[in-house]
Motif scaffolding. Structure first.
Motif, PDB file in Angstrom:
ATOM      1  N   ALA A 180       0.718  -1.188  -0.101  1.00 15.09           N
ATOM      2  CA  ALA A 180       0.211   0.047   0.136  1.00 15.09           C
ATOM      3  C   ALA A 180       0.750   1.287  -0.045  1.00 15.09           C
ATOM      4  O   ALA A 180       2.021   1.284   0.466  1.00 15.09           O
ATOM      5  N   TRP A 181       0.376   2.364  -0.464  1.00 18.89           N
ATOM      6  CA  TRP A 181       0.907   3.514  -0.189  1.00 18.89           C
ATOM      7  C   TRP A 181       0.386   4.168   1.169  1.00 18.89           C
ATOM      8  O   TRP A 181      -0.732   4.515   1.297  1.00 18.89           O
ATOM      9  N   CYS A 182       1.577   4.539   1.932  1.00 19.58           N
ATOM     10  CA  CYS A 182       1.095   4.958   3.304  1.00 19.58           C
ATOM     11  C   CYS A 182       1.322   6.631   3.261  1.00 19.58           C
ATOM     12  O   CYS A 182       2.218   7.247   2.812  1.00 19.58           O
ATOM     13  N   LEU A 183       0.100   7.142   3.603  1.00 15.49           N
ATOM     14  CA  LEU A 183      -0.008   8.663   3.623  1.00 15.49           C
ATOM     15  C   LEU A 183       0.921   9.051   4.832  1.00 15.49           C
ATOM     16  O   LEU A 183       1.232  10.458   4.674  1.00 15.49           O
ATOM     17  N   VAL A 184       1.153   8.423   5.664  1.00 17.99           N
ATOM     18  CA  VAL A 184       2.016   8.737   6.823  1.00 17.99           C
ATOM     19  C   VAL A 184       3.273   9.109   6.651  1.00 17.99           C
ATOM     20  O   VAL A 184       3.935   9.911   6.645  1.00 17.99           O
ATOM     21  N   ARG A 185       3.950   7.931   5.723  1.00 19.07           N
ATOM     22  CA  ARG A 185       5.531   7.846   5.406  1.00 19.07           C
ATOM     23  C   ARG A 185       5.451   8.422   4.067  1.00 19.07           C
ATOM     24  O   ARG A 185       6.760   8.718   3.544  1.00 19.07           O
ATOM     25  N   GLU A 186       4.471   8.636   3.182  1.00 20.48           N
ATOM     26  CA  GLU A 186       4.404   9.132   1.773  1.00 20.48           C
ATOM     27  C   GLU A 186       5.155   8.537   0.807  1.00 20.48           C
ATOM     28  O   GLU A 186       6.326   8.740   0.244  1.00 20.48           O
ATOM     29  N   ASP A 187       4.925   7.020   1.271  1.00 21.08           N
ATOM     30  CA  ASP A 187       5.892   5.993   0.293  1.00 21.08           C
ATOM     31  C   ASP A 187       5.045   4.711   0.347  1.00 21.08           C
ATOM     32  O   ASP A 187       4.218   4.503   1.181  1.00 21.08           O
ATOM     33  N   PHE A 188       5.642   3.786  -0.704  1.00 28.77           N
ATOM     34  CA  PHE A 188       5.169   2.559  -0.503  1.00 28.77           C
ATOM     35  C   PHE A 188       5.636   1.669   0.490  1.00 28.77           C
ATOM     36  O   PHE A 188       6.802   1.882   0.718  1.00 28.77           O
ATOM     37  N   ARG A 189       4.706   1.141   1.015  1.00 31.37           N
ATOM     38  CA  ARG A 189       5.124   0.051   2.343  1.00 31.37           C
ATOM     39  C   ARG A 189       4.307  -1.445   2.234  1.00 31.37           C
ATOM     40  O   ARG A 189       3.478  -1.543   1.385  1.00 31.37           O
ATOM     41  N   LEU A 190       5.009  -2.356   2.745  1.00 30.92           N
ATOM     42  CA  LEU A 190       4.548  -3.658   2.846  1.00 30.92           C
ATOM     43  C   LEU A 190       4.146  -3.971   4.176  1.00 30.92           C
ATOM     44  O   LEU A 190       5.131  -4.109   5.092  1.00 30.92           O
ATOM     45  N   PHE A 191       3.124  -4.055   4.566  1.00 35.11           N
ATOM     46  CA  PHE A 191       2.587  -4.304   5.875  1.00 35.11           C
ATOM     47  C   PHE A 191       2.254  -5.764   6.018  1.00 35.11           C
ATOM     48  O   PHE A 191       1.256  -6.522   5.215  1.00 35.11           O
ATOM     49  N   ARG A 192       2.772  -6.676   7.104  1.00 27.61           N
ATOM     50  CA  ARG A 192       2.680  -7.876   7.354  1.00 27.61           C
ATOM     51  C   ARG A 192       0.964  -7.895   7.973  1.00 27.61           C
ATOM     52  O   ARG A 192       0.712  -7.286   8.900  1.00 27.61           O
ATOM     53  N   LEU A 193       0.051  -8.732   7.566  1.00 23.39           N
ATOM     54  CA  LEU A 193      -1.280  -8.790   7.837  1.00 23.39           C
ATOM     55  C   LEU A 193      -1.379  -9.042   9.405  1.00 23.39           C
ATOM     56  O   LEU A 193      -2.376  -8.445   9.998  1.00 23.39           O
ATOM     57  N   SER A 194      -0.662 -10.077   9.914  1.00 23.22           N
ATOM     58  CA  SER A 194      -0.674 -10.518  11.088  1.00 23.22           C
ATOM     59  C   SER A 194      -0.469  -9.094  12.309  1.00 23.22           C
ATOM     60  O   SER A 194      -0.880  -9.140  13.281  1.00 23.22           O
ATOM     61  N   ARG A 195       0.365  -8.210  11.794  1.00 21.43           N
ATOM     62  CA  ARG A 195       0.338  -6.822  12.678  1.00 21.43           C
ATOM     63  C   ARG A 195      -0.214  -5.723  12.390  1.00 21.43           C
ATOM     64  O   ARG A 195      -0.505  -4.688  13.223  1.00 21.43           O
ATOM     65  N   ILE A 196      -1.529  -5.893  11.489  1.00 22.24           N
ATOM     66  CA  ILE A 196      -2.446  -5.000  11.311  1.00 22.24           C
ATOM     67  C   ILE A 196      -3.612  -5.161  12.189  1.00 22.24           C
ATOM     68  O   ILE A 196      -4.195  -6.225  12.245  1.00 22.24           O
ATOM     69  N   LYS A 197      -3.941  -4.069  12.756  1.00 23.53           N
ATOM     70  CA  LYS A 197      -5.178  -4.290  13.728  1.00 23.53           C
ATOM     71  C   LYS A 197      -6.103  -3.261  13.640  1.00 23.53           C
ATOM     72  O   LYS A 197      -5.802  -2.120  13.245  1.00 23.53           O
TER      73      LYS A 197
END
Length: 304
Positions: free
Chosen positions: A177-194
Motif C-alpha cells: 500500500a501507499w502509506c500517507l503517513v510515510r508518503e511512500d509505498f510500504r509492505l505491511f504484514r497482515l498479522s500486525r495490522i489491527k
C-alpha cells in the motif's frame, strides 16, 4: 505451433476484451494476413469470434464466452480447483459454491487430496477471514483504510493507506500500500495490522508503467553470511526454514551456511531456538545474540 497460437489469441481476447488485427500481429509476431487466417480457424472451430468495424472496433469474442472444459487438460482443471480452494481458505463461504459448480462442470468429485488453511496456529480464523475480506474490498473498490500497525520494533503507529495489492510470501500475507503517513509505498504484514477501518475516501489506481519494484524491501536489507550449528532434535524447525542445499548433517548435528537479512527478524529467529543453536560466524552476530540473551536473563532475574 499454430494450435498454440490460436489458444493464445483466444486467451488474449478473453483478457483484453478486444484487439485489432495489427495489435495481435505484433503481439504474436506474425503478419496481419496470418492473424485473419487464424481468426477464420478459430471461428470454424465454433468459438464465437467476430470483427467490429470502425475506429473503436476490433476483433472480439461474444460476451460471456467461456472456454469449454474439453479445452482444458485434467491437470489444468486440478490446478484451477487447487487455486480456488486456496482462495477459499481466506475468503467467505461463497467460494465453496463456486468450487461445487466447477467440480460438477469438470466431473471431478474427488478433490479431498488436499486441505488448504492459511490461518496461523492459535489465531482466530474467522477474525482473519473478516480482516482479509475488508482489505480485499478496499483494494478492489480503491478505498482508503485506517489501521493500527505494530512494527518490528514493537511500537504501534496509526496508518492511513491506499491499499493496492494483497501478497502471500514466505508463509505470510502482506498488504502492499501507499502509506500517507510515510508518503511512500510500504509492505505491511497482515498479522500486525489491527483495528482496520474502511473509509469512504476513494483513490486512483497506480498509473500504468509506474508500479514500484516489489523486491525493493529485499534489496534494502543488508545480507549477512551466517554459519549456524543445531542439534539433531532441532531438525524439524531447521528444515521449516532452510533449504536442504544449505544444511549439512554430520555427527548428529546440523550445520547451516546461508545468507540472511541482518535485521531484528534474524535476532528474534535465533533467540527463539534457545540453547538449540550455536552461531559460529560471523563473530559480530554471535556477540549481539549473546548480549540480547543476557539482557533477557537479567529481565527475568529482576522480575522474579
Amino acid at each position: 505451433m499454430i494450435e498454440s497460437r490460436l489458444f493464445k489469441i483466444i486467451y488474449y481476447l478473453m483478457e483484453k476484451g478486444q484487439a485489432t488485427a495489427l495489435e495481435l500481429a505484433e503481439k504474436f509476431e506474425v503478419s496481419v494476413r496470418t492473424i485473419y487466417r487464424d481468426i477464420d480457424r478459430i471461428s470454424g472451430a465454433g468459438v464465437p469470434v467476430y470483427s467490429v468495424a470502425g475506429r473503436s472496433g476490433g476483433i472480439r469474442l461474444l460476451d460471456r464466452f467461456v472456454l469449454e472444459k474439453s479445452l482444458l487438460s485434467e491437470e489444468e482443471m486440478r490446478d484451477i480447483l487447487f487455486g480456488l480452494q486456496s482462495l477459499a481458505a481466506v475468503q467467505n463461504s461463497d467460494m465453496e459454491t463456486v468450487l461445487s459448480k466447477l467440480r460438477a462442470a469438470f466431473q471431478m468429485a474427488d478433490t479431498s487430496w488436499i486441505e488448504v488453511d492459511v490461518s496461523r496456529w492459535g489465531s482466530d480464523p474467522e477474525r482473519e477471514r473478516m480482516d482479509f475480506n475488508v482489505l480485499k474490498q478496499a483494494v478492489m473498490a480503491r478505498r482508503q483504510i485506517h489501521f493500527k500497525y505494530y512494527g518490528s520494533n514493537g511500537i504501534a503507529s496509526e496508518r492511513d493507506c491506499h491499499p493496492y495489492r494483497l501478497i502471500y510470501k514466505d508463509k505470510a500475507w502482506y498488504l502492499y500500500a501507499w502509506c500517507l503517513v510515510r508518503e511512500d509505498f510500504r509492505l505491511f504484514r497482515l498479522s500486525r495490522i489491527k483495528e482496520i477501518v474502511l473509509t469512504g475516501i476513494l483513490f486512483d489506481r497506480i498509473p500504468e508503467g509506474t508500479e514500484p519494484d516489489l523486491t525493493r524491501w529485499e534489496k534494502e536489507r543488508e545480507p549477512v553470511s551466517v554459519v549456524l550449528r543445531f542439534p539433531k532434535e532441532a531438525a524439524s524447525r531447521v528444515y521449516d526454514v532452510f533449504d536442504d542445499r544449505v544444511v549439512t548433517e554430520c555427527d548428529g548435528e546440523l550445520t547451516v551456511r546461508a545468507v540472511m537479512p541482518d535485521n531484528e527478524w534474524l535476532y528474534g529467529f535465533l533467540m527463539s531456538f534457545g540453547d538449540k543453536v550455536t552461531v559460529l560466524s560471523p563473530l559480530s552476530l554471535k556477540r549481539e545474540v549473546e548480549k540480547r540473551l543476557k539482557s533477557a536473563l537479567q529481565h527475568y532475574e529482576e522480575n522474579r
